[in-house]
Write a protein that holds these residues in place. Structure first.
Motif, PDB file in Angstrom:
ATOM      1  N   ARG A 163       0.845  -1.187   0.000  1.00  0.00           N
ATOM      2  CA  ARG A 163       0.000   0.000   0.000  1.00  0.00           C
ATOM      3  C   ARG A 163       0.883   1.240   0.000  1.00  0.00           C
ATOM      4  O   ARG A 163       1.932   1.272   0.652  1.00  0.00           O
ATOM      5  CB  ARG A 163      -0.907   0.034   1.242  1.00  0.00           C
ATOM      6  N   SER A 164       0.417   2.258  -0.718  1.00  0.00           N
ATOM      7  CA  SER A 164       1.141   3.516  -0.718  1.00  0.00           C
ATOM      8  C   SER A 164       0.181   4.618  -1.167  1.00  0.00           C
ATOM      9  O   SER A 164      -0.993   4.362  -1.436  1.00  0.00           O
ATOM     10  CB  SER A 164       2.358   3.451  -1.646  1.00  0.00           C
ATOM     11  N   TYR A 165       0.688   5.835  -1.229  1.00  0.00           N
ATOM     12  CA  TYR A 165      -0.144   6.954  -1.659  1.00  0.00           C
ATOM     13  C   TYR A 165      -0.159   7.013  -3.183  1.00  0.00           C
ATOM     14  O   TYR A 165       0.876   7.235  -3.822  1.00  0.00           O
ATOM     15  CB  TYR A 165       0.404   8.261  -1.090  1.00  0.00           C
ATOM     16  N   TYR A 166      -1.349   6.840  -3.747  1.00  0.00           N
ATOM     17  CA  TYR A 166      -1.499   6.862  -5.210  1.00  0.00           C
ATOM     18  C   TYR A 166      -2.454   7.953  -5.682  1.00  0.00           C
ATOM     19  O   TYR A 166      -2.895   7.944  -6.825  1.00  0.00           O
ATOM     20  CB  TYR A 166      -1.972   5.494  -5.711  1.00  0.00           C
ATOM     21  N   GLY A 167      -2.773   8.891  -4.809  1.00  0.00           N
ATOM     22  CA  GLY A 167      -3.600  10.019  -5.184  1.00  0.00           C
ATOM     23  C   GLY A 167      -3.294  11.182  -4.259  1.00  0.00           C
ATOM     24  O   GLY A 167      -2.833  10.995  -3.125  1.00  0.00           O
ATOM     25  N   VAL A 168      -3.530  12.398  -4.736  1.00  0.00           N
ATOM     26  CA  VAL A 168      -3.295  13.609  -3.940  1.00  0.00           C
ATOM     27  C   VAL A 168      -4.641  14.235  -3.610  1.00  0.00           C
ATOM     28  O   VAL A 168      -5.353  14.705  -4.504  1.00  0.00           O
ATOM     29  CB  VAL A 168      -2.406  14.610  -4.700  1.00  0.00           C
TER      30      VAL A 168
END
Length: 482
Positions: A163-168
């Protein structure tokens, strides 16, 4: 420097492609109109033809200010960064299909915003490894965000198994309840008569309709709930009522837990509540065909006393400039329309709201990763988000930065709707099941809840049968997803 603005819109039932070529240093534009659905004219400047401009696909706004503001923000970024950009303003309903085609051709845009991406597109793209990790943008500023915003963009990538940040995140919205104060009063009730308990809350609108019927008001309905299999409002209303009944369909590990007896009963209860409203005549007959804007029209035409909407756009449509021509609209905004929160859950606990986070993404196959990160760093500056939320969206979309949410603009007690909504955004919220498992994105996409609800109303099946059919459909979706 070159900027091409592609604006696709429907006018008099025709779709026009508008291509604007302009230098960011000037306020004049050369606009050419073609009856084609895609841009057909490009004007070249003296920029290096081999340099790739940053390609931005952005959902066309509902009001002109949305398009003007994002276009200016992009133009200002060009000036400060020295990087060219092409921004395409597209009808939101078309973006998902265009993205699919672009990905299949190996030529996605660098930056994308679509209004419904957080629950029908982004989680799946992240799962398939097609979104770029934007941790570099978010990590330095993550403490400034409300928790739900960060959690909502922390998608699972099934290719790299993490899992990681894929949107701002740039804004948020929730489901809001609004009603006509003067119609309640005409029904011999008051705002104070609206209960906070679950059963009483739904009963008061029926009582108001019954009282108005006695007075000869045969064309006013107590409720304006979307009970169709069209659009997205039906999904948001259904999901919030599921939450009220404490229904959990997907756990934090992304596992389907819909066979839980409590979940099954909560689904039955939700179907029963909404179908009873319709079948017993407390909802307009045509609500079975309503799309997203139709309940807005029904409310503003005073056909219904109460409705729910995923933004406060209904009252804000009446917040017009203070002049002699807008007295009636402003009276509706400041005096006649009231925005309130959901009642307590049936078990007496406070309602937990579902957060929809407006977010911007980059693609892993984008050709301009470095420029894309620079643009996102620029976009999430508080001063730019303020322009986007206040000037472009007029308050329909709320901040995701904690400090901004506390600003006077959102909390002015003299603004009855923004201040009421701001108070709601301080209440507990949770994420949609889609964040934990993107397979759930197919539930709204296939109208699982809406189709089963329509079956109860139109085909007279029981809520229990509708629940069994919907559960079977969801199981099939999750099985196929694997």
């Amino acid at each position: 420097m070159r900027q091409r603005i592609f604006l696709l819109f429907t006018l008099f039932f025709l779709t026009f492609g508008i291509t604007t070529s302009c230098s960011p240093g000037t306020q004049t534009s050369n606009i050419q109109v073609s009856p084609l659905a895609t841009p057909s004219v490009t004007t070249q400047s003296n920029a290096d033809d081999n340099a790739l401009p940053l390609r931005i696909w952005w959902a066309q706004g509902l009001i002109p200010e949305e398009n003007a503001v994002i276009t200016k923000l992009v133009s200002d970024w060009e000036k400060t960064s020295g990087i060219d950009a092409d921004i395409s303003l597209m009808q939101d309903i078309n973006i998902k299909g265009e993205v699919e085609k672009a990905l299949a051709q190996g030529n996605p845009p660098d930056i994308l915003l679509t209004f419904t991406g957080d629950y029908n597109l982004y989680p799946r793209l992240a799962w398939d490894g097609q979104l770029a990790d934007v941790s570099g943008v978010l990590e330095p500023i993550k403490n400034a965000y409300v928790p739900a915003a960060l959690e909502s963009v922390r998608y699972r990538n099934n290719v790299v198994k993490n899992r990681s940040y894929y949107g701002v995140p740039i804004g948020q919205q929730e489901l809001h309840t609004m009603f006509w104060r003067d119609l309640i009063e005409e029904a011999n009730l008051t705002v104070e008569d609206i209960p906070r308990d679950w059963q009483g809350f739904w009963a008061v609108w029926k009582q108001a309709q019954d009282n108005l019927r006695v007075k000869g008001k045969k064309d006013i309905y107590g409720l304006g709930m979307t009970v169709s299999d069209v659009g997205t409002d039906n999904f948001w209303q259904f999901e919030h009522i599921l939450e009220a009944f404490n229904v959990k369909i997907v756990n934090e590990q992304g596992e389907l837990i819909i066979d839980n007896p409590q979940a099954k009963q909560g689904i039955v209860n939700t179907f029963r509540l909404l179908s009873d409203i319709q079948k017993k005549g407390y909802n307009p007959p045509e609500a079975i065909r309503w799309g997203d804007p139709t309940n807005n029209f029904g409310f503003l035409s005073r056909q219904v006393i109460m409705t729910q909407n995923p933004t406060v756009s209904i009252p804000l449509s009446q917040k017009l400039p203070d002049n002699i021509y807008n007295k009636n609209s402003r009276d509706r905004y400041f005096n006649k329309i009231v925005t309130i929160q959901f009642p307590n859950k049936p078990d007496g606990s406070p309602m937990v709201y579902l957060a929809s986070i407006r977010q911007v993404v980059m693609f892993s196959a984008s050709k301009n990763q470095e420029a894309g990160q620079k643009f996102l760093n620029y976009l999430v500056k508080p001063e730019n988000l303020n322009i986007f939320l206040k000037e472009a969206n007029k308050g329909r979309i709320f901040p995701v930065l904690k400090d901004q949410l506390n600003e006077p603009f959102w909390n002015n007690p003299e603004d009855p709707h923004l201040s009421a909504a701001a108070e709601q955004y301080r209440q507990p919220s949770r994420l949609l099941p889609i964040v934990n498992n993107p397979a759930y994105s197919q539930v709204p996409a296939q109208q699982v809840w809406g189709k089963a609800l329509v079956r109860i109303i139109r085909d007279n099946i029981s809520p229990e049968q509708a629940a069994e059919e919907a559960i079977a459909d969801i199981k099939e979706i999750f099985t196929a997803w694997k």
